[in-house]
Each structure stands twice: as C-alpha cells, then as structure tokens.
Scaffold this motif. Structure first.
Motif, mmCIF file in Angstrom:
data_model
loop_
_atom_site.group_PDB
_atom_site.id
_atom_site.type_symbol
_atom_site.label_atom_id
_atom_site.label_comp_id
_atom_site.label_asym_id
_atom_site.label_seq_id
_atom_site.Cartn_x
_atom_site.Cartn_y
_atom_site.Cartn_z
ATOM 1 N N ARG A 5 -27.236 -42.720 -42.257
ATOM 2 C CA ARG A 5 -27.453 -44.039 -42.852
ATOM 3 C C ARG A 5 -26.576 -45.106 -42.191
ATOM 4 O O ARG A 5 -26.985 -46.249 -42.061
ATOM 5 N N GLY A 6 -25.443 -44.734 -41.725
ATOM 6 C CA GLY A 6 -24.548 -45.688 -41.088
ATOM 7 C C GLY A 6 -25.018 -46.070 -39.692
ATOM 8 O O GLY A 6 -24.652 -47.112 -39.168
ATOM 9 N N LEU A 7 -25.865 -45.218 -39.051
ATOM 10 C CA LEU A 7 -26.320 -45.492 -37.691
ATOM 11 C C LEU A 7 -27.610 -46.315 -37.651
ATOM 12 O O LEU A 7 -27.897 -46.963 -36.653
ATOM 13 N N ILE A 8 -28.392 -46.268 -38.700
ATOM 14 C CA ILE A 8 -29.706 -46.908 -38.681
ATOM 15 C C ILE A 8 -29.600 -48.414 -38.483
ATOM 16 O O ILE A 8 -30.239 -48.985 -37.627
ATOM 17 N N GLY A 9 -28.815 -49.091 -39.250
ATOM 18 C CA GLY A 9 -28.732 -50.539 -39.143
ATOM 19 C C GLY A 9 -27.622 -51.016 -38.238
ATOM 20 O O GLY A 9 -27.417 -52.212 -38.088
ATOM 21 N N ASN A 10 -26.909 -50.124 -37.616
ATOM 22 C CA ASN A 10 -25.744 -50.482 -36.811
ATOM 23 C C ASN A 10 -26.176 -50.787 -35.376
ATOM 24 O O ASN A 10 -26.702 -49.939 -34.667
ATOM 25 N N SER A 11 -25.954 -51.976 -34.907
ATOM 26 C CA SER A 11 -26.335 -52.362 -33.547
ATOM 27 C C SER A 11 -25.351 -51.830 -32.510
ATOM 28 O O SER A 11 -25.646 -51.851 -31.321
ATOM 29 N N VAL A 12 -24.212 -51.347 -32.932
ATOM 30 C CA VAL A 12 -23.236 -50.786 -32.003
ATOM 31 C C VAL A 12 -23.813 -49.542 -31.337
ATOM 32 O O VAL A 12 -23.570 -49.265 -30.166
ATOM 33 N N TRP A 13 -24.628 -48.796 -32.049
ATOM 34 C CA TRP A 13 -25.266 -47.584 -31.523
ATOM 35 C C TRP A 13 -26.116 -47.933 -30.297
ATOM 36 O O TRP A 13 -26.034 -47.299 -29.263
ATOM 37 N N ALA A 14 -26.922 -48.953 -30.393
ATOM 38 C CA ALA A 14 -27.791 -49.343 -29.288
ATOM 39 C C ALA A 14 -26.983 -49.865 -28.113
ATOM 40 O O ALA A 14 -27.335 -49.648 -26.956
ATOM 41 N N VAL A 15 -25.929 -50.530 -28.358
ATOM 42 C CA VAL A 15 -25.145 -51.113 -27.277
ATOM 43 C C VAL A 15 -24.326 -50.056 -26.559
ATOM 44 O O VAL A 15 -24.234 -50.053 -25.332
ATOM 45 N N THR A 16 -23.752 -49.112 -27.264
ATOM 46 C CA THR A 16 -22.855 -48.136 -26.634
ATOM 47 C C THR A 16 -23.603 -46.972 -26.007
ATOM 48 O O THR A 16 -23.161 -46.447 -24.991
ATOM 49 N N VAL A 17 -24.721 -46.535 -26.560
ATOM 50 C CA VAL A 17 -25.421 -45.359 -26.051
ATOM 51 C C VAL A 17 -26.477 -45.741 -25.036
ATOM 52 O O VAL A 17 -26.639 -45.085 -24.009
ATOM 53 N N LEU A 18 -27.216 -46.795 -25.269
ATOM 54 C CA LEU A 18 -28.320 -47.168 -24.384
ATOM 55 C C LEU A 18 -27.877 -48.155 -23.308
ATOM 56 O O LEU A 18 -28.466 -49.205 -23.119
ATOM 57 N N PRO A 20 -27.472 -49.386 -19.369
ATOM 58 C CA PRO A 20 -28.387 -49.269 -18.226
ATOM 59 C C PRO A 20 -28.132 -48.020 -17.379
ATOM 60 O O PRO A 20 -29.064 -47.415 -16.870
ATOM 61 N N ALA A 21 -26.897 -47.624 -17.240
ATOM 62 C CA ALA A 21 -26.596 -46.414 -16.470
ATOM 63 C C ALA A 21 -27.150 -45.176 -17.161
ATOM 64 O O ALA A 21 -27.693 -44.270 -16.513
ATOM 65 N N PHE A 22 -27.029 -45.121 -18.494
ATOM 66 C CA PHE A 22 -27.553 -43.985 -19.253
ATOM 67 C C PHE A 22 -29.078 -43.928 -19.153
ATOM 68 O O PHE A 22 -29.658 -42.860 -18.939
ATOM 69 N N VAL A 23 -29.738 -45.083 -19.269
ATOM 70 C CA VAL A 23 -31.199 -45.130 -19.190
ATOM 71 C C VAL A 23 -31.660 -44.724 -17.793
ATOM 72 O O VAL A 23 -32.610 -43.947 -17.646
ATOM 73 N N ALA A 24 -30.986 -45.213 -16.763
ATOM 74 C CA ALA A 24 -31.362 -44.871 -15.392
ATOM 75 C C ALA A 24 -31.161 -43.381 -15.125
ATOM 76 O O ALA A 24 -32.000 -42.732 -14.498
ATOM 77 N N THR A 25 -30.065 -42.835 -15.608
ATOM 78 C CA THR A 25 -29.806 -41.411 -15.430
ATOM 79 C C THR A 25 -30.848 -40.572 -16.153
ATOM 80 O O THR A 25 -31.339 -39.571 -15.620
ATOM 81 N N THR A 26 -31.209 -40.977 -17.365
ATOM 82 C CA THR A 26 -32.214 -40.243 -18.136
ATOM 83 C C THR A 26 -33.573 -40.307 -17.445
ATOM 84 O O THR A 26 -34.274 -39.287 -17.342
#
Length: 116
Positions: A5-18, A20-26
């Motif tokens: 529940r704490g991750l759903i509305g948290n925009s920090v998750w999108a900024v720290t995990v996604l 550009p380097a992570f997306v390119a590597t994936t």
C-alpha cells in the motif's frame, strides 16, 4: 516493514527504480533473450529436417517398373525412361551440327581481326 500500500501512490518508486539505465538494460536483456530463442528455434527446425534424398538411378528405375506393373506406364515409356536413367544403357549418338552459313556475318564473340 514496507507494505504494498505504501508503494502504490508513492512516486519515489517510479523515480528510483525506472531509471533510463535500468530500462535500457532490461530492454537489452529482453532483446538478447528473444534473439537466443530465435536461434534455438531455427537450429531445432534446421537439424530436425530429414536430409535430402540423393538421386539414385536404380531406385528411380525400380519406381518406374512398379508403375509399369500397375499399368500406369506402357512398355515403350519404360524403355525410354530406362534409356535415360540406366548408366549401362548406350546413349543415342549426338548428331553433329551443320557448319555455319558462309554468307551470314559471324557472331561478335567469334569475330577476329583478319590482320595478323
């Protein structure tokens, strides 16, 4: 402990995990996996095919004899086929070609300069 529940509305998750380097590597990893699967599928299909049959005149003659016994080929047809396929059968002599007409101009390929 951090719950879902704490991750759903948290925009920090999108900024720290996604990042550009992570997306390119994936994407590179997914592309490599798809390419590897394509190579494996191609190799499996390529090597599972039966080898092409080699032409054997004796096997072909046997096949045509069976067709003749079934009545699908006449004796004359079988003899013509046998003459073409049987390596021991004498070949028809080739007829020599008539000499070229002297009045017609020679081909460009065979034309030669008359001077030595």
């Amino acid at each position: 402990m951090l719950g879902v529940r704490g991750l759903i509305g948290n925009s920090v998750w999108a900024v720290t995990v996604l990042t550009p380097a992570f997306v390119a590597t994936t994407l590179a990893l997914v592309a490599a996996l798809v390419a590897g699967m394509a190579v494996i599928v191609w190799a499996a299909r390529r090597y599972r095919r039966p080898p092409p049959e080699r032409f054997d005149p004796q096997n072909e003659l046997e096949r045509f004899r069976a067709l003749q016994e079934q009545g699908e080929l006449s004796d004359e047809e079988l003899e013509r086929i046998r003459a073409r396929l049987d390596p021991a059968a004498p070949e028809e002599p080739r007829r020599p070609q008539p000499p070229p007409d002297r009045d017609s101009p020679p081909d460009a390929i065979t034309r030669r300069d008359p001077s030595p």
